[in-house]
Design a protein around this motif. Sequence first.
Motif, PDB file in Angstrom:
ATOM      1  N   ARG A   1      -5.098   8.314  -6.739  1.00  0.00           N
ATOM      2  CA  ARG A   1      -3.880   7.601  -7.110  1.00  0.00           C
ATOM      3  C   ARG A   1      -4.170   6.364  -7.962  1.00  0.00           C
ATOM      4  O   ARG A   1      -3.402   6.022  -8.850  1.00  0.00           O
ATOM      5  CB  ARG A   1      -3.136   7.199  -5.837  1.00  0.00           C
ATOM      6  CG  ARG A   1      -1.838   6.449  -6.083  1.00  0.00           C
ATOM      7  CD  ARG A   1      -1.341   5.834  -4.779  1.00  0.00           C
ATOM      8  NE  ARG A   1      -1.042   6.847  -3.779  1.00  0.00           N
ATOM      9  CZ  ARG A   1      -0.922   6.576  -2.479  1.00  0.00           C
ATOM     10  NH1 ARG A   1      -1.101   5.351  -2.032  1.00  0.00           N
ATOM     11  NH2 ARG A   1      -0.627   7.548  -1.628  1.00  0.00           N
ATOM     12  N   MET A   2      -5.280   5.683  -7.688  1.00  0.00           N
ATOM     13  CA  MET A   2      -5.547   4.395  -8.325  1.00  0.00           C
ATOM     14  C   MET A   2      -6.793   4.412  -9.197  1.00  0.00           C
ATOM     15  O   MET A   2      -7.512   3.431  -9.286  1.00  0.00           O
ATOM     16  CB  MET A   2      -5.699   3.309  -7.248  1.00  0.00           C
ATOM     17  CG  MET A   2      -4.463   3.098  -6.418  1.00  0.00           C
ATOM     18  SD  MET A   2      -4.670   1.847  -5.132  1.00  0.00           S
ATOM     19  CE  MET A   2      -5.689   2.720  -3.958  1.00  0.00           C
TER      20      MET A   2
ATOM     21  N   TYR B   1     -10.069  -2.322  -3.475  1.00  0.00           N
ATOM     22  CA  TYR B   1      -8.737  -1.719  -3.607  1.00  0.00           C
ATOM     23  C   TYR B   1      -8.691  -0.726  -4.766  1.00  0.00           C
ATOM     24  O   TYR B   1      -8.200   0.394  -4.615  1.00  0.00           O
ATOM     25  CB  TYR B   1      -7.710  -2.832  -3.820  1.00  0.00           C
ATOM     26  CG  TYR B   1      -6.379  -2.360  -4.349  1.00  0.00           C
ATOM     27  CD1 TYR B   1      -5.511  -1.612  -3.565  1.00  0.00           C
ATOM     28  CD2 TYR B   1      -5.986  -2.667  -5.655  1.00  0.00           C
ATOM     29  CE1 TYR B   1      -4.287  -1.183  -4.054  1.00  0.00           C
ATOM     30  CE2 TYR B   1      -4.763  -2.245  -6.150  1.00  0.00           C
ATOM     31  CZ  TYR B   1      -3.918  -1.498  -5.352  1.00  0.00           C
ATOM     32  OH  TYR B   1      -2.719  -1.076  -5.848  1.00  0.00           O
TER      33      TYR B   1
ATOM     34  N   SER C   1      -5.690   0.826   0.720  1.00  0.00           N
ATOM     35  CA  SER C   1      -4.428   1.170   0.065  1.00  0.00           C
ATOM     36  C   SER C   1      -3.704  -0.048  -0.486  1.00  0.00           C
ATOM     37  O   SER C   1      -2.703   0.089  -1.185  1.00  0.00           O
ATOM     38  CB  SER C   1      -3.515   1.924   1.037  1.00  0.00           C
ATOM     39  OG  SER C   1      -3.235   1.124   2.178  1.00  0.00           O
ATOM     40  N   SER C   2      -4.179  -1.247  -0.165  1.00  0.00           N
ATOM     41  CA  SER C   2      -3.599  -2.478  -0.694  1.00  0.00           C
ATOM     42  C   SER C   2      -4.688  -3.542  -0.748  1.00  0.00           C
ATOM     43  O   SER C   2      -5.736  -3.411  -0.100  1.00  0.00           O
ATOM     44  CB  SER C   2      -2.441  -2.956   0.180  1.00  0.00           C
ATOM     45  OG  SER C   2      -2.917  -3.410   1.437  1.00  0.00           O
TER      46      SER C   2
ATOM     47  N   GLY D   1     -10.164   2.663  -4.156  1.00  0.00           N
ATOM     48  CA  GLY D   1      -9.469   3.544  -3.226  1.00  0.00           C
ATOM     49  C   GLY D   1      -9.922   3.400  -1.790  1.00  0.00           C
ATOM     50  O   GLY D   1      -9.440   4.110  -0.908  1.00  0.00           O
TER      51      GLY D   1
ATOM     52  N   GLY E   1       0.795  -1.222   0.000  1.00  0.00           N
ATOM     53  CA  GLY E   1       0.000   0.000   0.000  1.00  0.00           C
ATOM     54  C   GLY E   1       0.825   1.268   0.000  1.00  0.00           C
ATOM     55  O   GLY E   1       1.726   1.453  -0.823  1.00  0.00           O
ATOM     56  N   ASP E   2       0.554   2.153   0.958  1.00  0.00           N
ATOM     57  CA  ASP E   2       1.199   3.468   1.011  1.00  0.00           C
ATOM     58  C   ASP E   2       2.723   3.375   1.077  1.00  0.00           C
ATOM     59  O   ASP E   2       3.425   4.216   0.522  1.00  0.00           O
ATOM     60  CB  ASP E   2       0.686   4.255   2.218  1.00  0.00           C
ATOM     61  CG  ASP E   2      -0.787   4.607   2.104  1.00  0.00           C
ATOM     62  OD1 ASP E   2      -1.286   4.649   0.968  1.00  0.00           O
ATOM     63  OD2 ASP E   2      -1.433   4.825   3.144  1.00  0.00           O
TER      64      ASP E   2
ATOM     65  N   GLU F   1      -7.608  10.218  -1.112  1.00  0.00           N
ATOM     66  CA  GLU F   1      -6.226  10.174  -1.598  1.00  0.00           C
ATOM     67  C   GLU F   1      -5.995   8.958  -2.491  1.00  0.00           C
ATOM     68  O   GLU F   1      -5.406   9.064  -3.568  1.00  0.00           O
ATOM     69  CB  GLU F   1      -5.257  10.140  -0.419  1.00  0.00           C
ATOM     70  CG  GLU F   1      -5.209  11.431   0.389  1.00  0.00           C
ATOM     71  CD  GLU F   1      -4.276  11.318   1.582  1.00  0.00           C
ATOM     72  OE1 GLU F   1      -3.761  10.191   1.825  1.00  0.00           O
ATOM     73  OE2 GLU F   1      -4.064  12.330   2.272  1.00  0.00           O
ATOM     74  N   ASN F   2      -6.458   7.805  -2.042  1.00  0.00           N
ATOM     75  CA  ASN F   2      -6.241   6.577  -2.802  1.00  0.00           C
ATOM     76  C   ASN F   2      -6.994   6.565  -4.124  1.00  0.00           C
ATOM     77  O   ASN F   2      -6.487   6.070  -5.136  1.00  0.00           O
ATOM     78  CB  ASN F   2      -6.680   5.357  -1.971  1.00  0.00           C
ATOM     79  CG  ASN F   2      -5.792   5.106  -0.775  1.00  0.00           C
ATOM     80  OD1 ASN F   2      -4.631   5.501  -0.767  1.00  0.00           O
ATOM     81  ND2 ASN F   2      -6.326   4.459   0.238  1.00  0.00           N
ATOM     82  N   SER F   3      -8.214   7.105  -4.124  1.00  0.00           N
ATOM     83  CA  SER F   3      -9.020   7.088  -5.348  1.00  0.00           C
ATOM     84  C   SER F   3      -8.379   7.918  -6.452  1.00  0.00           C
ATOM     85  O   SER F   3      -8.491   7.581  -7.631  1.00  0.00           O
ATOM     86  CB  SER F   3     -10.444   7.592  -5.062  1.00  0.00           C
ATOM     87  OG  SER F   3     -10.414   8.937  -4.602  1.00  0.00           O
TER      88      SER F   3
ATOM     89  N   ARG G   1      -8.278   9.024   3.514  1.00  0.00           N
ATOM     90  CA  ARG G   1      -7.470   8.067   2.762  1.00  0.00           C
ATOM     91  C   ARG G   1      -8.204   7.595   1.503  1.00  0.00           C
ATOM     92  O   ARG G   1      -7.580   7.346   0.479  1.00  0.00           O
ATOM     93  CB  ARG G   1      -7.134   6.867   3.658  1.00  0.00           C
ATOM     94  CG  ARG G   1      -6.214   7.224   4.816  1.00  0.00           C
ATOM     95  CD  ARG G   1      -5.779   5.987   5.568  1.00  0.00           C
ATOM     96  NE  ARG G   1      -4.972   5.117   4.720  1.00  0.00           N
ATOM     97  CZ  ARG G   1      -4.652   3.877   5.041  1.00  0.00           C
ATOM     98  NH1 ARG G   1      -5.112   3.359   6.177  1.00  0.00           N
ATOM     99  NH2 ARG G   1      -3.908   3.158   4.244  1.00  0.00           N
TER     100      ARG G   1
END
Length: 208
Positions: A167-168, A105, A111-112, A108, A23-24, A163-165, A160
Amino acid sequence: MAVYTGPACRRCRALGVKLFLKGDRCFTDKCAFERRPYPPGKSRNARRKMSSYGLHLAEKQKAKAEYGVLERQFRKYFEEAKRQKGETGANLVVLLERRLDNVVYRSGMASSRREARRLVTHGHIRVNGHKVDIPSYLVRKGDVITVSDKMKAKEEFKRRFEENSRRMSASWINVDLDNVSATFVDMPTRDDVQPPFNENAIVELYSK
């Protein structure tokens, strides 16, 4: 429920590819693969010559590590992909992408995939309003993925998630940040996914 519980970073180093299993941490300078991009237990100058079988097997190991499945379940996905119309390799990739823990995942919410699996098994994930605690559940077109009210109320989770959405982002998943939900809008294609393994090598391996 069988699942690999060993060191995640060690698998990336052994397979020679960054699978973002932590993940992060994988996006920081603490990433073990970036710091030591050579197999564990080997010096950085060691050379390994692999046979054709070894190369094909490595591709299967990458796929299993990427999606967090073991041999028995992976073989079932392959058999199902072979029964479907179209290319077996592409069908296999789509089946793996449809796993609920993977969709969580990709959206988002985690993170993993390991974290996504925990969210699912602990009962925090809803599919069309119904609790689903099976990570291997296959999501269908139009399904809406949400989280429990307990998770939705946590500001850290929402931060989070946002942030994750970003990024991925995946073109086949529509993310709603305001409602903390994700919609599986369409089936992805092999070209959409761009997996870090050669699925055709896996087909050849199982065909031998």
